[in-house]
Design an enzyme around this catalytic site. Structure first.
Site, PDB file in Angstrom:
ATOM      1  N   LYS A 202     109.648  65.965 -16.058  1.00 42.19           N
ATOM      2  CA  LYS A 202     108.858  65.356 -14.977  1.00 42.19           C
ATOM      3  C   LYS A 202     107.773  64.500 -15.602  1.00 42.19           C
ATOM      4  O   LYS A 202     107.243  64.880 -16.640  1.00 42.19           O
ATOM      5  CB  LYS A 202     108.236  66.436 -14.089  1.00 42.19           C
ATOM      6  CG  LYS A 202     109.247  67.335 -13.380  1.00 42.19           C
ATOM      7  CD  LYS A 202     109.863  66.667 -12.176  1.00 42.19           C
ATOM      8  CE  LYS A 202     111.021  67.492 -11.612  1.00 42.19           C
ATOM      9  NZ  LYS A 202     111.630  66.947 -10.419  1.00 42.19           N
TER      10      LYS A 202
ATOM     11  N   LYS B 139     117.044  69.157 -18.673  1.00 45.18           N
ATOM     12  CA  LYS B 139     117.904  68.111 -18.126  1.00 45.18           C
ATOM     13  C   LYS B 139     117.104  66.945 -17.571  1.00 45.18           C
ATOM     14  O   LYS B 139     115.936  67.097 -17.202  1.00 45.18           O
ATOM     15  CB  LYS B 139     118.816  68.679 -17.043  1.00 45.18           C
ATOM     16  CG  LYS B 139     118.100  69.099 -15.778  1.00 45.18           C
ATOM     17  CD  LYS B 139     119.111  69.516 -14.720  1.00 45.18           C
ATOM     18  CE  LYS B 139     118.591  69.377 -13.309  1.00 45.18           C
ATOM     19  NZ  LYS B 139     118.187  68.019 -12.907  1.00 45.18           N
TER      20      LYS B 139
ATOM     21  N   ASP C 243     116.297  64.138 -14.688  1.00 49.12           N
ATOM     22  CA  ASP C 243     116.269  64.244 -13.229  1.00 49.12           C
ATOM     23  C   ASP C 243     117.411  63.418 -12.643  1.00 49.12           C
ATOM     24  O   ASP C 243     118.020  62.591 -13.330  1.00 49.12           O
ATOM     25  CB  ASP C 243     114.897  63.814 -12.694  1.00 49.12           C
ATOM     26  CG  ASP C 243     114.399  64.815 -11.671  1.00 49.12           C
ATOM     27  OD1 ASP C 243     115.228  65.278 -10.862  1.00 49.12           O
ATOM     28  OD2 ASP C 243     113.195  65.139 -11.669  1.00 49.12           O
ATOM     29  N   GLU C 244     117.674  63.632 -11.357  1.00 51.71           N
ATOM     30  CA  GLU C 244     118.872  63.030 -10.760  1.00 51.71           C
ATOM     31  C   GLU C 244     118.814  61.503 -10.693  1.00 51.71           C
ATOM     32  O   GLU C 244     119.852  60.840 -10.603  1.00 51.71           O
ATOM     33  CB  GLU C 244     119.136  63.612  -9.362  1.00 51.71           C
ATOM     34  CG  GLU C 244     118.123  63.273  -8.272  1.00 51.71           C
ATOM     35  CD  GLU C 244     116.856  64.120  -8.331  1.00 51.71           C
ATOM     36  OE1 GLU C 244     116.787  65.033  -9.174  1.00 51.71           O
ATOM     37  OE2 GLU C 244     115.918  63.845  -7.555  1.00 51.71           O
TER      38      GLU C 244
ATOM     39  N   HIS D 233     124.636  67.889 -10.153  1.00 50.78           N
ATOM     40  CA  HIS D 233     123.485  67.784  -9.248  1.00 50.78           C
ATOM     41  C   HIS D 233     124.023  67.341  -7.901  1.00 50.78           C
ATOM     42  O   HIS D 233     124.964  66.554  -7.841  1.00 50.78           O
ATOM     43  CB  HIS D 233     122.470  66.773  -9.795  1.00 50.78           C
ATOM     44  CG  HIS D 233     121.139  66.860  -9.110  1.00 50.78           C
ATOM     45  ND1 HIS D 233     120.929  66.392  -7.840  1.00 50.78           N
ATOM     46  CD2 HIS D 233     119.961  67.403  -9.519  1.00 50.78           C
ATOM     47  CE1 HIS D 233     119.664  66.630  -7.488  1.00 50.78           C
ATOM     48  NE2 HIS D 233     119.057  67.255  -8.486  1.00 50.78           N
TER      49      HIS D 233
ATOM     50  N   LYS E 202     111.378  74.844  -2.818  1.00 51.31           N
ATOM     51  CA  LYS E 202     110.994  73.747  -1.916  1.00 51.31           C
ATOM     52  C   LYS E 202     112.142  73.218  -1.067  1.00 51.31           C
ATOM     53  O   LYS E 202     111.919  72.481  -0.113  1.00 51.31           O
ATOM     54  CB  LYS E 202     110.381  72.594  -2.732  1.00 51.31           C
ATOM     55  CG  LYS E 202     111.399  71.763  -3.522  1.00 51.31           C
ATOM     56  CD  LYS E 202     110.727  70.639  -4.320  1.00 51.31           C
ATOM     57  CE  LYS E 202     111.761  69.774  -5.023  1.00 51.31           C
ATOM     58  NZ  LYS E 202     111.210  68.817  -5.963  1.00 51.31           N
TER      59      LYS E 202
ATOM     60  N   SER F 135     117.083  75.616  -8.417  1.00 47.58           N
ATOM     61  CA  SER F 135     116.155  74.563  -8.818  1.00 47.58           C
ATOM     62  C   SER F 135     115.458  74.027  -7.580  1.00 47.58           C
ATOM     63  O   SER F 135     116.055  73.975  -6.507  1.00 47.58           O
ATOM     64  CB  SER F 135     116.966  73.448  -9.488  1.00 47.58           C
ATOM     65  OG  SER F 135     116.148  72.504 -10.112  1.00 47.58           O
ATOM     66  N   GLY F 136     114.223  73.625  -7.749  1.00 46.69           N
ATOM     67  CA  GLY F 136     113.504  73.009  -6.632  1.00 46.69           C
ATOM     68  C   GLY F 136     112.319  73.842  -6.195  1.00 46.69           C
ATOM     69  O   GLY F 136     112.477  74.833  -5.484  1.00 46.69           O
TER      70      GLY F 136
ATOM     71  N   GLY G  96     110.733  72.572 -12.736  1.00 51.62           N
ATOM     72  CA  GLY G  96     110.235  71.255 -13.135  1.00 51.62           C
ATOM     73  C   GLY G  96     108.722  71.264 -13.026  1.00 51.62           C
ATOM     74  O   GLY G  96     108.002  71.529 -14.011  1.00 51.62           O
TER      75      GLY G  96
HETATM   76  C1  CAP Z   1     113.563  70.137  -9.029  1.00 55.46           C
HETATM   77  C2  CAP Z   1     114.382  68.915  -8.875  1.00 55.46           C
HETATM   78  C3  CAP Z   1     115.785  69.060  -8.299  1.00 55.46           C
HETATM   79  C4  CAP Z   1     115.871  69.773  -6.981  1.00 55.46           C
HETATM   80  C5  CAP Z   1     117.094  69.462  -6.163  1.00 55.46           C
HETATM   81  C6  CAP Z   1     113.617  67.920  -8.036  1.00 55.46           C
HETATM   82  O1  CAP Z   1     112.279  69.847  -9.494  1.00 55.46           O
HETATM   83  O2  CAP Z   1     114.543  68.297 -10.108  1.00 55.46           O
HETATM   84  O3  CAP Z   1     116.337  67.788  -8.192  1.00 55.46           O
HETATM   85  O4  CAP Z   1     115.915  71.107  -7.337  1.00 55.46           O
HETATM   86  O5  CAP Z   1     117.335  70.411  -5.217  1.00 55.46           O
HETATM   87  O6  CAP Z   1     113.543  66.770  -8.422  1.00 55.46           O
HETATM   88  O7  CAP Z   1     113.135  68.292  -7.008  1.00 55.46           O
HETATM   89  P1  CAP Z   1     111.040  70.810  -9.268  1.00 55.46           P
HETATM   90  P2  CAP Z   1     118.616  71.348  -5.225  1.00 55.46           P
HETATM   91  O8  CAP Z   1     111.315  72.063 -10.057  1.00 55.46           O
HETATM   92  O9  CAP Z   1     109.852  70.044  -9.794  1.00 55.46           O
HETATM   93  O10 CAP Z   1     110.931  71.072  -7.801  1.00 55.46           O
HETATM   94  O11 CAP Z   1     118.653  72.068  -6.537  1.00 55.46           O
HETATM   95  O12 CAP Z   1     118.359  72.267  -4.076  1.00 55.46           O
HETATM   96  O13 CAP Z   1     119.794  70.474  -5.025  1.00 55.46           O
HETATM   97 MG    MG Z   2     115.506  66.579  -9.502  1.00 53.12          MG
END
Ligand code: CAP
Ligand code: MG
Length: 407
Positions: free
Chosen positions: A148, A174, A176-177, A264, A304, A334-335, A358
């Site tokens: 991040k 990893k 991020d997406e 992802h 979240k 994750s999230g 993250g």
């Molecule tokens: C988590 C994350 C993931 C989310 C996606 C984000 O970061 O990298 O992309 O978890 O949700 O960008 O939000 P944080 P899911 O740890 O900073 O929240 O895994 O439910 O698909």
């Molecule tokens: Mg992400």
């Protein structure tokens, strides 16, 4: 509209694909809507047609064999499908029917794929056991993070951070997406630098840690990027399985059987979130396993992102279950996770899990190395059955995390 009847609630399905839907008709009778769905997803159109012979109808017609309030189940004969062609299967049972005027709301809740169809896909080349064997982490969840901010670090900065967090004890990191190949952080430079870090950690500590570069890109470039990672000794890649597409996912997993493919699911909320509409995450998880994902984001329950305990557990149980010889898939939670939430995540979802923090790592009040330590302490405390409150008395980093984010 159709005069054809597809409903027979006495019918007992044999070797067919079973799809379960939630149906809310629009200005027509419920049974008529069921016939529209069964017809449009298989052999029907909006009117009678001379080219559909009785014999053809008998041989290929799907059967609505269960109607319970607004939930129906349809059994589709396997001759309707091309084996190993997920796009074709979805264009049938998750295609036009979502746009028909005669349904106000439609949701594909579940698909039961019979053995013959499951076996027509390769599934994961690397699965849950392979991830455990590679990392030599036998029992506890794998401690992971996402760099991040999502976008902003240069490749050099990211590689420096990588070294620090692996040294501090993270197992898995990893991209991020939405971090792909950016003007200030190119895919290839970042990959080379961080894979060097991975080698250094191996030399210095003997640990097999994982870096997951995000190869998401137009198909041909995505394949080139994966090849690049492979040639540089990388063991894993991440792809955004929905934004890149089912066919791309299948092709990539088929060509790179020795790579851990981390899926992802960005975009899934548009399909999965409305409980009356779209496609459930369970269905997407089944598709992803057929197409060859090794680990998949499925939710956290407590973080979240939306997703109840029942939903996430059902998906994770499926990913970890036996399925006609396909390898098991490791779920990723994750999230919005931080050390204070880890005991609950493990209580709800077990230990066969990648736990990604993250913000919950990079936002630690004493910096990211303390963030890693706090995450590992939280996992260790939970494995030992000790409450975080007690454990944090002798573990400063955990205490500081709990002070900031609570538990
Ligand atoms: C988590 C994350 C993931 C989310 C996606 C984000 O970061 O990298 O992309 O978890 O949700 O960008 O939000 P944080 P899911 O740890 O900073 O929240 O895994 O439910 O698909
Ligand atoms: Mg992400």
């Amino acid at each position: 509209m159709y005069n054809l009847n597809f409903i027979d609630t006495k019918y007992k399905p044999k070797n067919e694909l079973i799809a379960e839907y939630h149906v809310e008709p629009y200005r027509i009778d419920f049974r008529k809507a069921c016939n529209h769905i069964a017809g449009e997803s298989s052999i029907g159109t909006w009117t009678d047609i001379g080219t559909l012979s009785k014999e053809m109808f008998k041989r290929l017609k799907p059967t609505v064999f269960s109607i319970k309030k607004d939930k129906i189940k349809i059994a589709y004969p396997l001759d309707l499908f091309e084996k190993g062609n997920m796009s074709q299967i979805l264009s049938s049972i998750a295609g036009n029917i979502f746009g028909m005027k005669s349904v106000k709301h439609l949701r594909l809740i579940d698909i039961d794929f019979p053995k013959e169809l499951v076996r027509s896909f390769k599934g994961p080349g690397m699965g849950l056991e392979d991830i455990r064997n590679f990392t030599k982490i036998k029992d506890r969840p794998i401690a992971g993070t996402i760099y991040k901010p999502k976008i902003g670090l240069t490749d050099k900065e990211q590689a420096k951070l990588a070294y620090r967090i692996y040294k501090a004890g993270i197992d898995f990191s990893k991209d991020d997406e939405n971090l792909c190949s950016m003007r200030f952080n190119s895919f290839r430079d970042r990959t080379v630098r961080i894979l060097e870090v991975i080698d250094k950690i191996k030399d210095e500590e003997g640990r097999n840690v994982i870096y997951v570069p995000n190869v998401t890109a137009p198909y041909e470039e995505m394949m080139k990027r994966t090849e690049f990672v492979y040639e540089h000794g990388g063991k894993a890649i991440m792809m955004d399985i929905l934004t890149t597409g089912f066919s791309a996912h299948e092709a990539l997993s088929k060509d790179f059987r020795k790579m851990i493919i981390h899926g992802h699911r960005a975009l899934h909320g548009a399909l999965t979130r409305d409980k009356h509409e779209g496609i459930s995450m369970l269905v997407i998880a089944k598709i992803a396993r057929l197409l060859g994902v090794s680990s998949l984001h499925t939710g956290t329950v407590v973080g979240k992102m939306e997703g109840t305990k029942e939903e996430v557990s059902e998906i994770n149980d499926f990913l970890k279950s036996k399925w006609f010889g396909l390898k098991r898939v490791m779920p990723a939670a994750s999230g919005g996770l931080h050390p204070g939430l880890i005991p609950l995540v493990m209580k709800y979802l077990g230990n066969d899990l990648i736990i990604n923090c993250g913000g919950g790592l990079w936002g630690h009040p004493d910096g990211y190395e303390a963030g890693v330590k706090a995450i590992r302490q939280s996992i260790d405390a939970t494995m030992e059955g000790i409450s975080l409150r007690d454990y944090s008395k002798n573990h400063y980093e955990l205490r500081r995390a709990l002070e900031k984010w609570g538990s």
